[in-house]
Structures are given as structure tokens and as C-alpha cells.
Design a protein around this motif. Structure first.
Motif, PDB file in Angstrom:
ATOM      1  N   LEU A 325      10.782   6.953 -10.669  1.00 14.52           N
ATOM      2  CA  LEU A 325      12.300   5.443  -9.751  1.00 14.52           C
ATOM      3  C   LEU A 325      12.438   5.299 -12.281  1.00 14.52           C
ATOM      4  O   LEU A 325      11.222   5.295 -12.282  1.00 14.52           O
ATOM      5  N   GLU A 326      13.812   5.476 -12.315  1.00 15.35           N
ATOM      6  CA  GLU A 326      14.337   5.238 -13.143  1.00 15.35           C
ATOM      7  C   GLU A 326      15.477   3.776 -12.738  1.00 15.35           C
ATOM      8  O   GLU A 326      16.423   3.904 -12.086  1.00 15.35           O
ATOM      9  N   LEU A 327      14.820   2.959 -13.888  1.00 15.75           N
ATOM     10  CA  LEU A 327      15.565   1.554 -13.327  1.00 15.75           C
ATOM     11  C   LEU A 327      16.352   1.058 -14.403  1.00 15.75           C
ATOM     12  O   LEU A 327      15.645   1.439 -15.781  1.00 15.75           O
ATOM     13  N   VAL A 427       8.329   3.351   1.580  1.00 14.12           N
ATOM     14  CA  VAL A 427       8.262   3.331   0.369  1.00 14.12           C
ATOM     15  C   VAL A 427       8.832   2.030  -0.459  1.00 14.12           C
ATOM     16  O   VAL A 427       7.934   1.525  -1.043  1.00 14.12           O
ATOM     17  N   LEU A 428       9.851   2.365  -0.820  1.00 19.17           N
ATOM     18  CA  LEU A 428      10.983   1.472  -1.945  1.00 19.17           C
ATOM     19  C   LEU A 428      10.669   0.046  -0.596  1.00 19.17           C
ATOM     20  O   LEU A 428      10.831  -0.680  -1.378  1.00 19.17           O
ATOM     21  N   ASP A 429      10.636  -0.013   0.717  1.00 19.47           N
ATOM     22  CA  ASP A 429      11.120  -1.416   1.706  1.00 19.47           C
ATOM     23  C   ASP A 429       9.388  -1.724   1.433  1.00 19.47           C
ATOM     24  O   ASP A 429       9.398  -3.393   1.146  1.00 19.47           O
ATOM     25  N   LYS A 430       8.330  -1.074   1.031  1.00 19.56           N
ATOM     26  CA  LYS A 430       7.472  -1.884   0.932  1.00 19.56           C
ATOM     27  C   LYS A 430       7.028  -2.620  -0.196  1.00 19.56           C
ATOM     28  O   LYS A 430       6.906  -3.667  -0.425  1.00 19.56           O
ATOM     29  N   PRO A 436      11.563  -7.811  -4.976  1.00 17.90           N
ATOM     30  CA  PRO A 436      12.567  -8.054  -4.394  1.00 17.90           C
ATOM     31  C   PRO A 436      14.378  -7.157  -5.582  1.00 17.90           C
ATOM     32  O   PRO A 436      14.847  -6.721  -4.499  1.00 17.90           O
ATOM     33  N   ASN A 437      13.873  -7.425  -6.972  1.00 17.61           N
ATOM     34  CA  ASN A 437      15.395  -6.423  -6.785  1.00 17.61           C
ATOM     35  C   ASN A 437      15.111  -4.606  -7.050  1.00 17.61           C
ATOM     36  O   ASN A 437      16.009  -4.165  -7.943  1.00 17.61           O
ATOM     37  N   VAL A 438      14.268  -4.119  -6.529  1.00 19.78           N
ATOM     38  CA  VAL A 438      14.223  -3.363  -7.532  1.00 19.78           C
ATOM     39  C   VAL A 438      15.039  -2.244  -6.769  1.00 19.78           C
ATOM     40  O   VAL A 438      15.799  -1.344  -7.872  1.00 19.78           O
ATOM     41  N   ARG A 439      15.911  -2.434  -5.675  1.00 22.23           N
ATOM     42  CA  ARG A 439      17.421  -1.658  -5.294  1.00 22.23           C
ATOM     43  C   ARG A 439      18.348  -1.727  -5.957  1.00 22.23           C
ATOM     44  O   ARG A 439      19.076  -1.572  -6.062  1.00 22.23           O
ATOM     45  N   GLU A 440      18.083  -3.141  -7.275  1.00 24.69           N
ATOM     46  CA  GLU A 440      19.521  -4.062  -7.594  1.00 24.69           C
ATOM     47  C   GLU A 440      19.652  -2.924  -8.767  1.00 24.69           C
ATOM     48  O   GLU A 440      20.236  -2.893  -9.526  1.00 24.69           O
TER      49      GLU A 440
END
Length: 520
Positions: A325-327, A427-430, A436-440
Motif C-alpha cells: 500500500l501507498e499511503l 484483507v483491507l476490510d480486516k 479505520p482510516n486505511v481506505r481514506e
């Protein structure tokens, strides 16, 4: 193509170590790598200004190797630089809490005491037992098995421990990871902090002899900190290649070996898919598995039939998915801000979850909740991402090589190329449950399925990231197959190194080092 003394098939780190040391002794060495990027399962790629270690990342075993001890200064001169986290590992749990281990032993004890005084005291006793035993059994991990040297080490152990102490140690090491943590600890979160280390190989909670890796890794990573290569693990591979080239050796990528040439029972060179032939006067070294030798590289009619039968029975463990992932900004862990500083975070969350996942993967079932090994390399190596941004390295363990069904009934069975993105969403859901902010903050992701691993590196059959099961029947003096544990094969001048040989997976540099000494 120029004739040489030694041809090395594959540029995994053990192949490079052998090439480096043989070139040091004056042999003309040629390394041939099928892929366009060297390193085997230890390589980095750059994308969008981010550096990702595609597979392996932890270099702790390499830093403890005999090879590194001897060539440390030169590797550093060639651009390799280890970086070490004093927050080596932690586990997080569904209730929003976590438990971490620090390089600071007193801080670790205080943290564990606040959680469970009994388990904190057991952690101290476990460390004491490590100090009493490790100096005697760990040297075996850098010796050929069987060998006269190993025999002397066993005798030394016998003289020190006597029969009762040896039996006690043997009993500890032959336990499964679950039995091991049940012996030492009482709280389920503490047990879940230790057990996942076995799953970095294929030591699920209920696999006998699986206690070895959790025992060693839990203590050593605490004491030494978690070590990565600054700028990516590819910097380490590049430094090895520079050492080879400095000594007159050659490393070629995009060079696919089609056949090992055998005359009168002796390996004399290799033929590439391009039709080129490289003759080797002294040795051909395969950084490969027995499966590759008998199915792809050798004419089975030229190999002893008993070896062929053993190699056909070589077993692989369950598969692995890698998600990079790139954040745009750091993860916000429910367990607390400090968890953003840990190099590795395991999300099982508990021992029973890992046990279920392993059984599902062996049965061809997509696990409902796989183990996530979440690496946070930019916490100690900002060079891997643009300023203010971060990378995340997620190893997903363990998955079936071939999918028959989905445990949740949400993903239709199919080839990994068709389902990998859907499973990556699981995987991302877990991960989002714990951060909680991973998708943001997610700007880009790279998903490598078990099928992608094998396509990139034929040693990783079924996506087995450690090139073959490490269960008791295929480890120690039985690795890769009984009777051939000392890096030789039935064909004269043909040798093997790499994770399929003793001491197995991990960036340990051992098989390459030992074989180079054997050949000189």
C-alpha cells in the motif's frame, strides 16, 4: 558465451553469496537470472516514488550470518545500510487493544507487567532459558547436517546439558507453537503475540517442531530490534552483485536456463532458452528446488531414479499473498498512536484463528480471516516514500494454491488472477477494523497473489514464499530430501543452495556460505 569455472542458476541471496565467495577465491563465476530483476524472493521495486520490498523484508538473520560478519565493511561500502527499529513487533486485537515488544528490555517487562504480571515473569524465564540453551543449539543452524562439525556440537551440548537437559530442550523444540505458548503463558493475547512467528514459515499453531521459530524470533527480534535495508532490500542484493563484479564475476538478468548439461554423470554447463551455452569447469550451482531440477532443468534419465522419486515427493506449504500500500499519511491504529511505530504488527488475532486459517488453506478454501503481517518500514526508513507519505507491506498467510471454495461464500472459485483483487478487499476490510482510516489515506495498492509469486519465481510453487514445507520430515538433515542435505546432488559437480536446502527459508545466507567453503 564465455566458458567459466562456476555457473550459478538464480540470483537469490544464497546464490549471490556463493558467487561472491567463489569469485573471491579466483574462480570465474557467472550468475544467470531468469527474471529482469535480481534477488529471487528478496527484491525491491519503485513505483510512484515509493519503494516496495516485494517479498522478504526482515534482514535480521542476514545480519547474524557468518558471511555478513566477514564482509560487512565491503557491503556497507557498496551501498547497503541496515536500519533497525526499537519497536520490533506487536499484535493488535478486536477490542481495540494491542500488545507490543520493545528492544528496551525493561520497557518490555513493564508493558507486559501492566498486562499480566504472571506472563511478564514467564517472559523473563523464557529469556533466561534462551540464554541457557541458544549458545549450544543455534550454532547448528550454521553448520551442514549431518557433519563432523555438527557432531562435535552435539557432543558439546551433551557434556553441558547431560541427558536430562537435552531431553528437556528437545521436548521444548519439538512442541507445536500452541503447545509452546501454552507451556509458558496463560493470557490468550500474550500467546497470540508469540505464535504468529511460526506462520512466517509454515508452522501453524498445531504443527510439531513449530516451536523453534517462535522461540527464536520472539526473543532475537526483541534483543536486536527489527532490521530492514535502507532504501529497500534490493540495496542489499545490489551490494552483493557489486562485490561479485568487483572480483571479476558476471551477473546476467533476463537469462533463462533451459537445461543443465550432463556428460558421463557430471554437470558440465547450462543451455539457455536463447540457445546459448555456458560451460562450467568446476560446478553448476542451482538456487532452485528439487522440483525444478527434475521437471525443468534435467533429463530424468540422467538422474538416479531414487533421487527422482524423492524429489517428486518434495512438498510445498500453503500460499502467500503480498499487498503493498501507498499511503498519503500514517495509519491510525485503534490500539493507540504508538502502534504506528512498530516495524511489524500481527493481526491474527488469536491462536485459534491461525489454526482455522491453516486448515482452510490446506483444504483449498479461501480463509475468512487470514493472518496479516503488517510491515511499516517507513517508520524507520523515510527514504522509501515521498516526504510525509508511507508504505505498508502486508504478508497474507496462509492461502490455498488452488481455490475450491470461499469460506464466506462471497468470492466465486477461480484462478488467482481472477479473484485476487476481491480477496485483497477482504484483507483491507480486516485491516480497517484495526486501523479505520486505511481506505481514506490509501492512494495506490499492488496485489501479488500466490499465482503471481510463482510466475515471478518458479521456486515459489503455489505461492509458497519459503520454497517448500519446513515440517519435520523435510527439515534439518532431511532437507531437501533424505541423503542430500549437504548441498550435493546425485550428479557430480551439481549443487543446490537456497531456501529448499538447510537451514531453509529466511535471509540467512547460510547455504551459499557453506557451499562456497565446501568448493574451496
Amino acid at each position: 558465451m564465455e566458458n567459466v569455472d562456476v555457473v550459478v542458476i538464480g540470483s537469490g541471496h544464497n546464490g549471490l553469496v556463493s558467487a561472491f565467495m567463489l569469485a573471491e577465491k579466483g574462480f570465474r563465476v557467472l550468475v544467470l537470472e531468469k527474471a529482469d530483476l535480481p534477488g529471487g524472493a528478496s527484491k525491491s521495486v519503485e513505483a510512484n516514488g515509493f519503494v516496495h520490498d516485494l517479498y522478504a523484508m526482515n534482514i535480521g538473520l542476514f545480519l547474524g550470518s557468518q558471511f555478513y560478519e566477514e564482509y560487512k565493511e565491503e557491503l556497507l561500502e557498496h551501498g547497503f545500510e541496515p536500519v533497525v527499529s526499537d519497536h520490533p513487533y506487536a499484535s493488535v486485537f478486536p477490542d481495540g487493544t494491542g500488545l507490543g515488544i520493545y528492544q528496551d528490555r525493561e520497557k518490555t517487562y513493564q508493558t507486559l507487567s501492566a498486562f499480566s504480571q504472571g506472563d511478564a515473569d514467564s517472559w523473563v524465564r523464557l529469556n533466561d532459558y534462551f540464554d541457557q540453551t541458544a549458545p549450544y543449539f543455534m550454532p547448528l543452524m550454521q553448520m551442514e547436517l549431518p557433519s563432523f562439525e555438527a557432531g562435535k556440537q552435539f557432543w558439546k551440548m551433551y557434556r553441558h546439558f547431560k541427558i536430562s537437559g537435552l531431553l528437556q530442550l528437545g521436548s521444548q523444540l519439538l512442541q507445536s507453537p500452541r503447545e509452546f505458548v501454552d507451556r509458558w503463558f496463560t493470557e490468550k493475547k500474550m500467546k497470540s503475540l508469540i505464535v504468529p512467528w511460526g506462520f512466517h514459515l509454515d508452522f501453524a499453531p498445531d504443527v510439531s517442531n513449530g516451536a523453534v521459530f517462535p522461540f527464536l524470533e520472539s526473543v532475537l527480534n526483541q534483543r536486536n530490534g527489527m532490521a530492514f535495508s535502507r532504501g529497500g532490500i534490493g540495496q542489499l542484493m545490489n551490494s552483493l552483485i557489486k562485490g561479485i563484479e568487483k572480483r571479476g564475476g558476471v551477473v546476467r538478468t533476463g537469462a533463462d536456463v533451459d537445461e543443465i548439461l550432463v556428460e558421463d554423470g557430471k554437470a558440465v554447463g547450462v543451455k539457455l532458452t536463447s540457445g546459448e551455452i555456458a560451460y562450467a569447469k568446476k560446478a553448476v550451482i542451482g538456487n532452485v528446488t528439487p522440483t525444478q531440477l527434475i521437471t525443468r532443468l534435467l533429463d530424468q534419465k540422467k538422474i538416479d531414479s531414487s533421487y527422482v522419486e524423492k524429489a517428486k515427493n518434495y512438498q510445498y506449504g500453503p500460499g502467500t499473498m503480498m499487498v503493498h500500500l501507498e499511503l498519503d499519511s500514517p495509519l491510525e491504529w485503534k490500539a493507540g498512536e504508538e502502534y504506528g511505530d512498530f516495524a511489524y504488527i500481527h493481526i491474527g488475532p488469536y491462536v485459534e484463528d491461525l489454526s482455522r486459517t491453516y486448515t482452510q488453506s490446506l483444504n483449498g478454501v479461501l480463509p475468512n480471516s487470514p493472518l496479516l503481517v503488517v510491515g511499516q518500514p517507513t517508520t524507520i526508513d523515510a527514504s522509501r516514500a515521498p516526504e510525509g507519505k508511507h508504505t505498508l507491506w502486508i504478508q497474507v498467510r496462509a492461502l490455498p494454491a488452488s481455490v475450491k471454495e470461499d469460506s464466506l461464500g462471497e468470492i466465486a472459485p477461480g484462478g488467482w488472477e481472477d479473484i485476487k483483487e476481491a480477496y485483497a478487499e477482504r484483507v483491507l476490510d480486516k485491516l480497517a477494523h484495526y486501523a479505520p482510516n486505511v481506505r481514506e489515506v490509501l492512494s495506490h495498492k499492488i496485489v501479488l497473489s500466490p499465482g503471481d509469486l510463482e510466475a515471478d519465481n518458479p521456486n515459489l510453487v503455489g505461492g509458497d514464499s519459503v520454497s517448500g514445507s519446513h515440517h519435520l520430515h523435510q527439515n534439518y538433515a532431511f532437507r531437501p530430501v533424505p541423503g542430500y542435505s549437504r548441498y550435493h546432488t546425485p550428479i557430480k559437480n551439481l549443487y543446490m543452495v537456497g531456501a529448499a536446502t538447510w537451514p531453509g527459508g529466511g535471509l540467512n545466507a547460510t547455504s551459499g556460505y557453506l557451499l562456497a567453503h565446501k568448493l574451496t
